[in-house]
Write a protein that holds these residues in place. Structure first.
Motif, PDB file in Angstrom:
ATOM      1  N   ILE A 177      47.575 -17.844   8.660  1.00 24.66           N
ATOM      2  CA  ILE A 177      47.035 -17.129   9.805  1.00 24.66           C
ATOM      3  C   ILE A 177      48.169 -16.354  10.462  1.00 24.66           C
ATOM      4  N   LYS A 178      47.831 -15.280  11.110  1.00 24.22           N
ATOM      5  CA  LYS A 178      48.819 -14.470  11.801  1.00 24.22           C
ATOM      6  C   LYS A 178      48.852 -14.893  13.254  1.00 24.22           C
ATOM      7  N   SER A 179      49.980 -15.409  13.696  1.00 24.58           N
ATOM      8  CA  SER A 179      50.078 -15.901  15.067  1.00 24.58           C
ATOM      9  C   SER A 179      50.226 -14.745  16.046  1.00 24.58           C
ATOM     10  N   ASP A 180      49.505 -14.824  17.149  1.00 27.78           N
ATOM     11  CA  ASP A 180      49.602 -13.799  18.196  1.00 27.78           C
ATOM     12  C   ASP A 180      50.194 -14.378  19.475  1.00 27.78           C
ATOM     13  N   VAL A 181      50.877 -15.525  19.356  1.00 19.75           N
ATOM     14  CA  VAL A 181      51.505 -16.181  20.505  1.00 19.75           C
ATOM     15  C   VAL A 181      53.017 -16.049  20.375  1.00 19.75           C
ATOM     16  N   GLY A 182      53.656 -15.453  21.365  1.00 17.84           N
ATOM     17  CA  GLY A 182      55.113 -15.323  21.369  1.00 17.84           C
ATOM     18  C   GLY A 182      55.735 -16.205  22.424  1.00 17.84           C
ATOM     19  N   PHE A 183      57.065 -16.268  22.430  1.00 17.19           N
ATOM     20  CA  PHE A 183      57.751 -17.083  23.440  1.00 17.19           C
ATOM     21  C   PHE A 183      57.505 -16.555  24.853  1.00 17.19           C
ATOM     22  N   ASP A 184      57.285 -15.260  24.974  1.00 15.11           N
ATOM     23  CA  ASP A 184      57.020 -14.697  26.297  1.00 15.11           C
ATOM     24  C   ASP A 184      55.690 -15.162  26.866  1.00 15.11           C
ATOM     25  N   ILE A 219      54.662 -18.256  26.676  1.00 18.04           N
ATOM     26  CA  ILE A 219      54.774 -19.680  26.999  1.00 18.04           C
ATOM     27  C   ILE A 219      55.839 -19.851  28.066  1.00 18.04           C
ATOM     28  N   GLY A 220      55.486 -20.500  29.141  1.00 12.60           N
ATOM     29  CA  GLY A 220      56.441 -20.734  30.212  1.00 12.60           C
ATOM     30  C   GLY A 220      57.053 -22.110  30.136  1.00 12.60           C
ATOM     31  N   GLY A 221      58.259 -22.239  30.678  1.00 12.56           N
ATOM     32  CA  GLY A 221      58.877 -23.549  30.827  1.00 12.56           C
ATOM     33  C   GLY A 221      59.400 -24.195  29.569  1.00 12.56           C
ATOM     34  N   ILE A 222      59.833 -23.418  28.581  1.00 17.21           N
ATOM     35  CA  ILE A 222      60.360 -24.018  27.352  1.00 17.21           C
ATOM     36  C   ILE A 222      61.736 -23.438  27.025  1.00 17.21           C
ATOM     37  N   SER A 223      62.531 -23.178  28.059  1.00 22.92           N
ATOM     38  CA  SER A 223      63.819 -22.525  27.841  1.00 22.92           C
ATOM     39  C   SER A 223      64.721 -23.331  26.919  1.00 22.92           C
ATOM     40  N   ASP A 224      64.786 -24.643  27.115  1.00 24.87           N
ATOM     41  CA  ASP A 224      65.644 -25.476  26.265  1.00 24.87           C
ATOM     42  C   ASP A 224      65.157 -25.486  24.820  1.00 24.87           C
ATOM     43  N   VAL A 225      63.849 -25.601  24.646  1.00 30.41           N
ATOM     44  CA  VAL A 225      63.266 -25.610  23.299  1.00 30.41           C
ATOM     45  C   VAL A 225      63.484 -24.261  22.627  1.00 30.41           C
ATOM     46  N   LYS A 226      63.342 -23.208  23.398  1.00 31.62           N
ATOM     47  CA  LYS A 226      63.488 -21.855  22.861  1.00 31.62           C
ATOM     48  C   LYS A 226      64.883 -21.650  22.282  1.00 31.62           C
ATOM     49  N   VAL A 227      65.899 -22.148  22.952  1.00 37.53           N
ATOM     50  CA  VAL A 227      67.278 -22.018  22.456  1.00 37.53           C
ATOM     51  C   VAL A 227      67.424 -22.690  21.104  1.00 37.53           C
ATOM     52  N   LYS A 235      53.076 -28.207  21.906  1.00 37.29           N
ATOM     53  CA  LYS A 235      53.813 -28.245  20.632  1.00 37.29           C
ATOM     54  C   LYS A 235      53.226 -27.261  19.616  1.00 37.29           C
ATOM     55  N   THR A 236      51.908 -27.184  19.556  1.00 34.35           N
ATOM     56  CA  THR A 236      51.273 -26.254  18.612  1.00 34.35           C
ATOM     57  C   THR A 236      51.567 -24.806  18.992  1.00 34.35           C
ATOM     58  N   MET A 237      51.517 -24.492  20.281  1.00 30.84           N
ATOM     59  CA  MET A 237      51.814 -23.135  20.722  1.00 30.84           C
ATOM     60  C   MET A 237      53.258 -22.761  20.419  1.00 30.84           C
ATOM     61  N   ILE A 238      54.162 -23.720  20.545  1.00 37.69           N
ATOM     62  CA  ILE A 238      55.569 -23.448  20.241  1.00 37.69           C
ATOM     63  C   ILE A 238      55.731 -23.101  18.765  1.00 37.69           C
ATOM     64  N   GLU A 270      59.847 -25.553  35.608  1.00 38.44           N
ATOM     65  CA  GLU A 270      59.068 -25.192  34.418  1.00 38.44           C
ATOM     66  C   GLU A 270      57.582 -25.103  34.736  1.00 38.44           C
ATOM     67  N   ARG A 271      57.093 -25.995  35.616  1.00 42.25           N
ATOM     68  CA  ARG A 271      55.680 -25.911  36.015  1.00 42.25           C
ATOM     69  C   ARG A 271      55.405 -24.599  36.737  1.00 42.25           C
ATOM     70  N   ALA A 272      56.358 -24.178  37.574  1.00 42.52           N
ATOM     71  CA  ALA A 272      56.198 -22.904  38.274  1.00 42.52           C
ATOM     72  C   ALA A 272      56.143 -21.740  37.277  1.00 42.52           C
ATOM     73  N   SER A 273      56.981 -21.818  36.243  1.00 42.79           N
ATOM     74  CA  SER A 273      56.985 -20.766  35.217  1.00 42.79           C
ATOM     75  C   SER A 273      55.662 -20.739  34.454  1.00 42.79           C
ATOM     76  N   ILE A 274      55.145 -21.917  34.112  1.00 40.58           N
ATOM     77  CA  ILE A 274      53.867 -22.005  33.387  1.00 40.58           C
ATOM     78  C   ILE A 274      52.724 -21.500  34.262  1.00 40.58           C
ATOM     79  N   LEU A 275      52.714 -21.908  35.522  1.00 44.26           N
ATOM     80  CA  LEU A 275      51.659 -21.468  36.439  1.00 44.26           C
ATOM     81  C   LEU A 275      51.681 -19.950  36.630  1.00 44.26           C
TER      82      LEU A 275
END
Length: 546
Positions: free
Chosen positions: A141-148, A150-158, A194-197, A319-324
């Motif tokens: 499947i072609k994913s249409d979800v990017g890191f932008d 998803i909020g609040g995952i700065s550590d995971v993103k690195v 986790k799935t979105m990441i 992170e909650r503020a970023s997600i909200l």
């Protein structure tokens, strides 16, 4: 169990024998042999309806049956006055070929029809459990979800950006002698994204994304789970560079404890084999998710398989503020997201999404122009604990509930335990969390859990059975404080230390509530009238006397 090829061979053999039996039933010779005297007798009786002459036999058909006599025994003059037909024995062979042709044509037609239905209903085929021997086509499947997104995952993103860069620029790393990690394990509680990441990794790397749940490998037929794993990895290799995502991998990767489960072990062994079979140039990486890393087999966790583990925890306030902010982007509002973030301690990403949606729906129902903080306060408990309706209580039972809840909300506000609003119908005030706590923070939570029981005992000399949930949590916290966190008087707890701790906290709550009796009366009055009260209101009452 029989494998696919053996099963298909048995079907062909069975079909052949069925055709033989049908042909035997249709074409078998059911005539009765008679002598010359018997033939003359039948002819003299004028009971013969039809005479058929072949090279070997003469057949006499009567109302009572079909008779035959050897052609060498008869004389043509015997059949004067009868209509004689010459039979063709080759007709039987012709009929045989005709029947086989019709059966073959029918089988071909059924096969073409099934193929046509399978093309028209691909989603139905994928959603249904495969039958024995059926091979399910695995597509990316072609994913249409990017890191932008998803909020609040700065550590995971690195942690994951390095893998993305490797997939985009493999030569850079290979020239330095580095290799692509074969597997990445995302560990965290349910609902943290986790799935979105994993989808975001595939999107950022512009790579095909193969999604499978661990449960989809657990088949009722021996060998089918292992076969599905093999097909999944083959499909990913053909589309490399690509990403395989296995959700809830603990469903198939549990520790092998010696108990017999051949299918699960065969599937796990196939997964281990496929991961070992990766070449450095394969360009395939396996991302898996679990919230139970402690139950996974050690062979999965060793180096060379899941080389990297990334822990995705419940979001912090920032992170909650970023997600909200992400979820509120398309919702009309004038909110300070940090205020909403502060009132959502213990919420995961999925809960925050549900909270914003419920607040938006409530705003629409009330015909408001935008979402306000009041909307969030009204739906927070619904998202956290589920919607509850106040039970039908007698006047006395309701008074017990009011006293119980008033004491809880006062103690929670006094010790600044995070919450925004108390509703009379909800027994719980704040969710239990596993965040690190200091000893006095745990004691304050126990005091809040005991407050309702203490207040009812002080006023009515008894309390209701609805206190069970709070009391059980209080006992569990004290148990952990003494036995697991070593927060007692000694590292090794004494026999009665739990009882001593609980009694001490009970007495502290009793003294504190006695000194706040005027606040109790005002809070109880509000709960009796409105069946809810905010933390802000209780704090106002406390500030007046403190």
């Amino acid at each position: 169990m029989l494998n696919f090829k053996t099963n298909r061979l048995l079907i062909y053999i069975s079909s052949f024998f069925i055709i033989i039996l049908v042909l035997f039933a249709v074409f078998r010779d059911n005539s009765e042999s008679i002598t010359l005297l018997e033939a003359k007798k039948i002819l003299n009786e004028k009971s013969v309806e039809n005479v058929v002459v072949t090279k070997e036999y003469v057949f006499l058909k009567t109302q009572n049956g079909l008779y035959k006599i050897a052609s060498s025994q008869v004389n043509p003059s015997m059949f004067e006055g009868y209509k004689v037909e010459v039979g063709n024995e080759s007709n039987i062979i012709l009929y045989l070929f005709l029947l086989v042709f019709i059966l073959g044509l029918g089988s071909l037609g059924i096969k073409l029809l099934l193929n046509h239905l399978n093309k028209d209903l691909p989603s139905l085929r994928q959603s249904s459990r495969p039958i024995m021997g059926e091979s399910v086509r695995i597509e990316s499947i072609k994913s249409d979800v990017g890191f932008d997104d998803i909020g609040g995952i700065s550590d995971v993103k690195v942690e994951l950006e390095e893998i993305i860069d490797f997939m985009k620029n493999p030569k850079r790393y290979k020239s330095f002698g580095a290799r692509l990690p074969r597997g990445v394990l995302l560990v965290g509680p349910p609902g943290v994204g986790k799935t979105m990441i994993a989808k975001a990794v595939a999107s950022e790397a512009d790579a095909p994304f193969f999604y499978q749940s661990g449960a989809s490998f657990v088949q009722i037929y021996v060998g089918m789970g292992a076969k599905r794993v093999h097909e999944l990895f083959n499909a990913a290799k053909k589309n490399a560079p690509s990403i395989i995502f296995i959700d809830e991998i603990d469903a198939v990767g549990k520790k092998r404890d010696g108990q017999r489960n051949d299918e699960r072990e065969a599937t796990l062994n196939q997964l281990l084999t496929e991961m070992d079979g990766f070449e450095a140039s394969s360009g395939v990486i396996v991302v898996a998710a679990t919230n139970k890393i402690d139950v996974l087999d050690d062979a999965l966790l060793r180096a060379g398989r899941f080389d990297r583990r990334i822990f995705v925890e419940l979001p912090t306030k920032i992170e909650r503020a970023s997600i909200l902010a992400k979820y509120l982007d398309k919702v009309p509002h004038s909110l300070d997201v940090s205020v909403v973030a502060n009132m959502t301690v213990g919420f995961n990403g999925a809960s925050l999404a549900a909270l914003v949606n419920e607040a938006a729906l409530l705003s629409l129902r009330q015909n408001d122009m935008q979402v306000t903080l009041e909307h969030f306060e009204q739906v927070k408990d619904k998202v956290m604990f589920g919607k509850k309706k106040l039970q039908i209580l007698s006047d006395k039972q309701k008074q017990y509930r009011i006293t119980y809840q008033a004491a809880k909300v006062i103690i929670a506000t006094y010790f600044d335990i995070p919450f925004e609003k108390l509703i009379l119908s909800n027994e719980r005030l704040t969710p239990a969390t596993d965040e690190p706590f200091i000893k006095h923070e745990l004691e304050n939570r126990v005091k809040m859990l005991l407050a309702g029981t203490v207040a009812c005992s002080m006023r009515y000399s008894e309390h209701s059975s609805s206190a069970k949930q709070d009391l059980d949590e209080a006992k569990e916290l004290v148990e952990k404080m003494i036995n697991e966190y070593c927060m007692g008087e000694n590292i090794y707890a004494s026999d009665n230390e739990k009882e001593t701790t609980m009694n001490k906290l009970y007495e502290n709550v009793s003294k504190l509530l006695s000194s706040l009796s005027s606040v109790m009366q005002r809070v109880e009055g509000d709960l009796n009238e409105f069946e809810s009260i905010s933390k802000r209101k209780v704090k106002e009452y406390l500030d007046e006397i403190l």
